[in-house]
Design an enzyme around this catalytic site. Structure first.
Site, PDB file in Angstrom:
ATOM      1  N   CYS A  87      30.839   8.423   8.756  1.00 22.96           N
ATOM      2  CA  CYS A  87      29.993   7.320   9.215  1.00 22.96           C
ATOM      3  C   CYS A  87      28.817   7.810  10.053  1.00 22.96           C
ATOM      4  O   CYS A  87      27.696   7.298   9.926  1.00 22.96           O
ATOM      5  CB  CYS A  87      30.827   6.302   9.989  1.00 22.96           C
ATOM      6  SG  CYS A  87      31.852   6.997  11.293  1.00 22.96           S
ATOM      7  N   SER A 102      45.905   1.305   2.340  1.00 23.24           N
ATOM      8  CA  SER A 102      46.005  -0.051   2.890  1.00 23.24           C
ATOM      9  C   SER A 102      45.925  -0.061   4.407  1.00 23.24           C
ATOM     10  O   SER A 102      46.377  -0.994   5.054  1.00 23.24           O
ATOM     11  CB  SER A 102      47.312  -0.707   2.434  1.00 23.24           C
ATOM     12  OG  SER A 102      48.436   0.052   2.857  1.00 23.24           O
ATOM     13  N   GLY A 104      42.375   3.572  12.740  1.00 18.39           N
ATOM     14  CA  GLY A 104      43.741   3.568  12.229  1.00 18.39           C
ATOM     15  C   GLY A 104      44.518   4.794  12.633  1.00 18.39           C
ATOM     16  O   GLY A 104      43.952   5.821  13.021  1.00 18.39           O
ATOM     17  N   PRO A 105      45.841   4.728  12.529  1.00 18.23           N
ATOM     18  CA  PRO A 105      46.705   5.815  13.006  1.00 18.23           C
ATOM     19  C   PRO A 105      46.591   7.084  12.183  1.00 18.23           C
ATOM     20  O   PRO A 105      47.021   8.142  12.617  1.00 18.23           O
ATOM     21  CB  PRO A 105      48.116   5.211  12.903  1.00 18.23           C
ATOM     22  CG  PRO A 105      47.995   4.153  11.853  1.00 18.23           C
ATOM     23  CD  PRO A 105      46.613   3.583  12.015  1.00 18.23           C
ATOM     24  N   GLY A 106      46.030   7.020  10.969  1.00 14.10           N
ATOM     25  CA  GLY A 106      45.911   8.218  10.141  1.00 14.10           C
ATOM     26  C   GLY A 106      44.682   9.040  10.436  1.00 14.10           C
ATOM     27  O   GLY A 106      44.481  10.086   9.841  1.00 14.10           O
ATOM     28  N   ASN A 161      43.777  12.736   9.021  1.00 12.72           N
ATOM     29  CA  ASN A 161      42.675  12.842   8.066  1.00 12.72           C
ATOM     30  C   ASN A 161      41.712  13.948   8.439  1.00 12.72           C
ATOM     31  O   ASN A 161      41.154  14.624   7.588  1.00 12.72           O
ATOM     32  CB  ASN A 161      41.903  11.519   7.999  1.00 12.72           C
ATOM     33  CG  ASN A 161      42.649  10.450   7.250  1.00 12.72           C
ATOM     34  OD1 ASN A 161      43.697  10.713   6.671  1.00 12.72           O
ATOM     35  ND2 ASN A 161      42.122   9.242   7.256  1.00 12.72           N
ATOM     36  N   SER A 219      40.755   1.433  16.034  1.00 14.47           N
ATOM     37  CA  SER A 219      40.003   0.732  14.993  1.00 14.47           C
ATOM     38  C   SER A 219      40.059   1.490  13.682  1.00 14.47           C
ATOM     39  O   SER A 219      40.205   0.908  12.608  1.00 14.47           O
ATOM     40  CB  SER A 219      38.547   0.545  15.437  1.00 14.47           C
ATOM     41  OG  SER A 219      37.778   0.019  14.390  1.00 14.47           O
ATOM     42  N   ILE A 230      40.680   1.087   7.308  1.00 16.73           N
ATOM     43  CA  ILE A 230      39.440   1.357   6.579  1.00 16.73           C
ATOM     44  C   ILE A 230      39.504   0.784   5.175  1.00 16.73           C
ATOM     45  O   ILE A 230      38.572   0.119   4.704  1.00 16.73           O
ATOM     46  CB  ILE A 230      39.146   2.873   6.560  1.00 16.73           C
ATOM     47  CG1 ILE A 230      38.851   3.362   7.980  1.00 16.73           C
ATOM     48  CG2 ILE A 230      37.972   3.186   5.630  1.00 16.73           C
ATOM     49  CD1 ILE A 230      38.716   4.859   8.113  1.00 16.73           C
TER      50      ILE A 230
END
Length: 202
Positions: A130, A12, A163-165, A169, A161, A15
Site C-alpha cells: 500500500c 477471508s 489482520g492477525p496474519g 505475511n 486493521s 484484507i
C-alpha cells in the site's frame, strides 16, 4: 451493457473481506463470484454468505471445485507469501490471472498508474504494497519532469486493521518483499515503515 469480469478472492481475513465488499459495492467492471478461505468459522466467510457470495472453506482446492469457477477469470490472493506459491501452482495450469496481494512477488511488480499496461497479459502480477501504491505514482510524476534520486515514505497503520496474519505475511517468504517494504508490528500496535521507492517497474 458490457459483461462484468468474474473474480474470486482467496483469503477471508480483513484484507480479503474488504476487497470483496469493495468489488460488490463499488466496481462497475468486476463481479465477485466466490470467496475462498480455510477457516469455516471466519468472519469473512460468514459475511460473504450474508452477502450471497458463494464460499468455500477448503482453500484454493475448494475454489476450483466450485461450479462458479468455470466463469472466474481473475483471482485475488489476499493470504500469505507461502500460501501464494501453492495457489500459483494450482491456478497457473488453469489459465487464471492471479493478482498477488502478498509479498511473494512471483510475478512482476505492478503499480497500475505507472506500469499497469506493461504487464496486462501477465498471469501473475504483484501489487507491491500500500505504501508503494501511494508513493510510486507521485515519484513517477515528478520523475517525468526532473530526476528523482531518492524517494521515501513513512506510513502508519493499525496491525489489527490489517489482520492477525500481517506479521507472518511479511516474514514467511525467503524472497525479498516488493519494495517499498512494510514493517511488521506486534498485534494491536501501529506499523511504521520507511523505505526507498525505486523498484524496477519495467
Amino acid at each position: 451493457m458490457s459483461t462484468r469480469t468474474k473474480v474470486a478472492v482467496i483469503g477471508s481475513g480483513n484484507i480479503g473481506t474488504d476487497l470483496m465488499i469493495k468489488v460488490l459495492r463499488l466496481s462497475e467492471t468486476l463481479d465477485i463470484a466466490a470467496m475462498a478461505g480455510i477457516d469455516p468459522d471466519s468472519d469473512g466467510l460468514a459475511r460473504a454468505r450474508r452477502l450471497k457470495v458463494v464460499t468455500t472453506h477448503e482453500g484454493v482446492e475448494g475454489l476450483v471445485r466450485l461450479d462458479e469457477f468455470a466463469d472466474i477469470e481473475i483471482v485475488f490472493d489476499a493470504t500469505s507469501a507461502g500460501a501464494h506459491r501453492h495457489h500459483e501452482d494450482v491456478l497457473r495450469p488453469l489459465g487464471r490471472t492471479l493478482v498477488d496481494l502478498t509479498p511473494d512477488a512471483i510475478g512482476p511488480y505492478v503499480v497500475p498508474p505507472v506500469n499497469g499496461d506493461v504487464h496486462i497479459d501477465a498471469l501473475n502480477v504483484n501489487m507491491v504494497t500500500c505504501g508503494g501504491q501511494a508513493t510510486i505514482p507521485v515519484v513517477a510524476a515528478v520523475g517525468a519532469v526532473t530526476p528523482v534520486h531518492h524517494g521515501e515514505i513513512v506510513a502508519s497503520m493499525s496491525s489489527r486493521s490489517a489482520g492477525p496474519g500481517t506479521r507472518a505475511n511479511m516474514t514467511s517468504s525467503p524472497r525479498p518483499p516488493p519494495p517499498p517494504s512494510s514493517g511488521s508490528a506486534a498485534p494491536g500496535a501501529a506499523k511504521r515503515s520507511s523505505s526507498s521507492t525505486r523498484p524496477n517497474l519495467r
